[in-house]
Design a protein around this motif. Structure first.
Motif, mmCIF file in Angstrom:
data_model
loop_
_atom_site.group_PDB
_atom_site.id
_atom_site.type_symbol
_atom_site.label_atom_id
_atom_site.label_comp_id
_atom_site.label_asym_id
_atom_site.label_seq_id
_atom_site.Cartn_x
_atom_site.Cartn_y
_atom_site.Cartn_z
ATOM 1 N N GLN A 75 -7.831 12.897 19.095
ATOM 2 C CA GLN A 75 -7.774 11.668 19.803
ATOM 3 C C GLN A 75 -6.580 11.643 21.008
ATOM 4 O OE1 GLN A 75 -9.406 8.534 18.504
ATOM 5 N NE2 GLN A 75 -9.044 8.034 20.614
ATOM 6 N N VAL A 95 -17.485 17.718 20.557
ATOM 7 C CA VAL A 95 -17.289 16.910 22.228
ATOM 8 C C VAL A 95 -18.006 17.258 23.159
ATOM 9 C CG1 VAL A 95 -15.321 16.512 23.652
ATOM 10 C CG2 VAL A 95 -14.955 16.755 21.411
ATOM 11 N N LEU A 117 -15.514 8.814 21.570
ATOM 12 C CA LEU A 117 -14.172 9.479 22.129
ATOM 13 C C LEU A 117 -14.158 9.151 23.596
ATOM 14 C CD1 LEU A 117 -13.625 12.481 19.773
ATOM 15 C CD2 LEU A 117 -12.068 10.464 20.124
ATOM 16 N N ARG A 139 -10.632 13.383 13.620
ATOM 17 C CA ARG A 139 -10.857 12.369 14.682
ATOM 18 C C ARG A 139 -9.345 11.903 15.072
ATOM 19 N NH1 ARG A 139 -14.781 8.834 17.395
ATOM 20 N NH2 ARG A 139 -13.210 7.155 18.135
#
Length: 456
Positions: free
Chosen positions: A104, A261, A400, A100
């Protein structure tokens, strides 16, 4: 429905058939909330499941450490096959936290501004395509075109890749192949039948997954061999070094994170379809939206700097996402057990903040089941609790793309509705929702009568 005693407060139970369609289960949970209260235990599943809709309970769960960052370790095997060891799939712990942290930066403000600059140009190709379709058809299904648009936007902003070879052609065969395979895989994620069972759909699932990984693997190889200044997710991942080894991530490491993602971002096409459906189904909302776009944009393409002035556009988007959030719930795993507001939650339980029902709770929303953008006018937004409206989750595992998705949705809405008037032409009567997977799917078509404003 009945109730059982716990060590503390009594938690009502709701028995379900695990082979019931997800949409029906979510509806049953909503009925249970209305009749029995804000906390329910759902029985009939292989794991203990507790559902919540009250914002105080939701906040306590999503902010709790480690519950707020821990997913159920026995995640659906289809998702595991596609995403491997990507951050979405990992239950939690240090490995999840490291991944993560590494991903980010691709979602920080400088990258978001860079992404936003590309969205109107891609949307222009959708507008050109629709100008041609209007001449031939007039009324047509918008879902596939919006899926193609979001697929190309995602490849542009995450991988700096035009799937049509520099033409940004939304009808390109490769783009259509990626779109269709992505949609098939997403719709198959929640099916309970094991992939090893010999079925044609299971063969297609494995075949499509292999093909998409082949396409992305080639993009990664191209970027490794090229010197580029691209600011995107792929550039961030190519620079990642392992915490202990100090070595770059392998192609397979990157692939897992890319698909973690990518499939999350693909949900934007469904959310966008719901936005168009709601706008087209409410003529007065569409009129107000067009007036704002005319006043602020005066016919030019929108820029990210315009969004602060497009207040009504934001209200329309927020209200759509209230009614049709990207997911119906955000499951977390209670490994050690916990107490919340006097309720005792046993260890090894699945706890699910039910965002779909929080967003429609009649105690807190003036018109809970209506499309009413005024829920989000400036006078009311200050009173909306952070965990009463939480379309992108919250806490350590907040989506995200929580800041990216609104940029994409608003820029596309502004680009399209300053050019067209739309009227929804239903093919059937009744609920437009077909099924709940990870997302809330519309029926197979959202047909629109699309007219150019210049022709009126």
């Amino acid at each position: 429905m009945n109730s059982v005693d716990t060590k503390a407060k009594r938690i009502p139970t709701l028995k379900i058939n695990p082979f019931t369609p997800v949409k029906r289960i979510v509806d049953q949970v909503g009925q249970g909330f209305d009749e029995l209260g804000d906390v329910l235990q759902v029985t009939g599943l292989p794991v203990k499941v507790f559902c919540f809709r009250n914002q105080e309970h939701v906040a306590a769960l999503l902010r709790h450490q480690p519950v707020g960052m821990t997913k159920y370790p026995q995640i659906l095997p289809r998702v595991k096959k596609v995403m491997g060891n990507g951050g979405y799939i990992l239950a939690g712990g240090s490995e999840w936290k490291e991944r993560r942290t590494k991903v980010q930066p691709a979602f920080k403000a400088p990258c978001l501004r860079h992404y936003a600059q590309q969205i109107p140009a891609v949307t222009r190709h959708l507008i050109n395509r629709w100008d041609e379709r209007i001449e031939r058809e007039g009324v047509f299904d918008i879902c596939r075109d919006l899926q193609a648009l979001i697929t190309q936007i995602n490849f542009d902003i995450f991988f700096s890749k035009d799937l049509s070879g520099g033409k940004c052609d939304l009808s390109d065969p490769l783009l259509e192949e990626v779109r269709s395979k992505t949609q098939f895989i997403e719709l198959e994620f929640v099916r309970p039948t094991p992939l090893w069972v010999p079925q044609p759909k299971h063969f297609r699932f494995r075949q499509y997954d292999a093909r998409l990984r082949e396409i992305m693997r080639e993009i990664i190889r191209e970027r490794r061999n090229a010197k580029t200044e691209d600011k995107d997710l792929l550039s961030v991942l190519l620079d990642v070094r392992g915490e202990e080894s100090g070595k770059p991530w392998t192609d397979e490491d990157i692939l897992d994170e890319v698909f973690s993602v990518y499939y999350g971002a693909a949900v934007m096409s469904t959310t966008l379809a719901w936005c168009f459906y709601m706008i087209a189904s409410h003529p007065e909302v569409q009129r107000k939206l067009r007036e704002e776009l005319k006043d602020v944009l005066a016919g030019r393409e929108p820029r990210v700097e315009d969004l602060a002035s497009l207040k009504y556009t934001e209200m329309v988007m927020n209200e759509t996402v209230r009614l049709y959030p990207p997911s119906w719930g955000y499951p977390r795993y209670c490994e050690q057990g916990m107490e919340i507001d006097g309720y005792s939650i046993p260890k090894n339980s699945l706890v699910v903040p039910m965002v779909y029902h929080s967003h429609r709770d009649p105690r807190y929303w003036e018109r809970p089941d209506d499309f009413y953008p005024e829920h989000f006018d400036s006078e009311k937004t200050a009173s909306i609790d952070r965990f009463l409206y939480y379309p992108y989750g919250g806490g350590a595992r907040m989506c995200l793309g929580a800041n990216l998705a609104p940029l994409v949705l608003q820029l596309v809405i502004a680009s399209v509705f300053q050019k067209y008037r739309m009227e929804f032409k239903p093919r059937f009567e009744g609920d437009p929702v077909e099924e709940f997977g990870f997302e809330i799917h519309p029926h197979d078509q959202i047909c629109m009568d699309v007219r150019r404003l210049d022709d009126e």
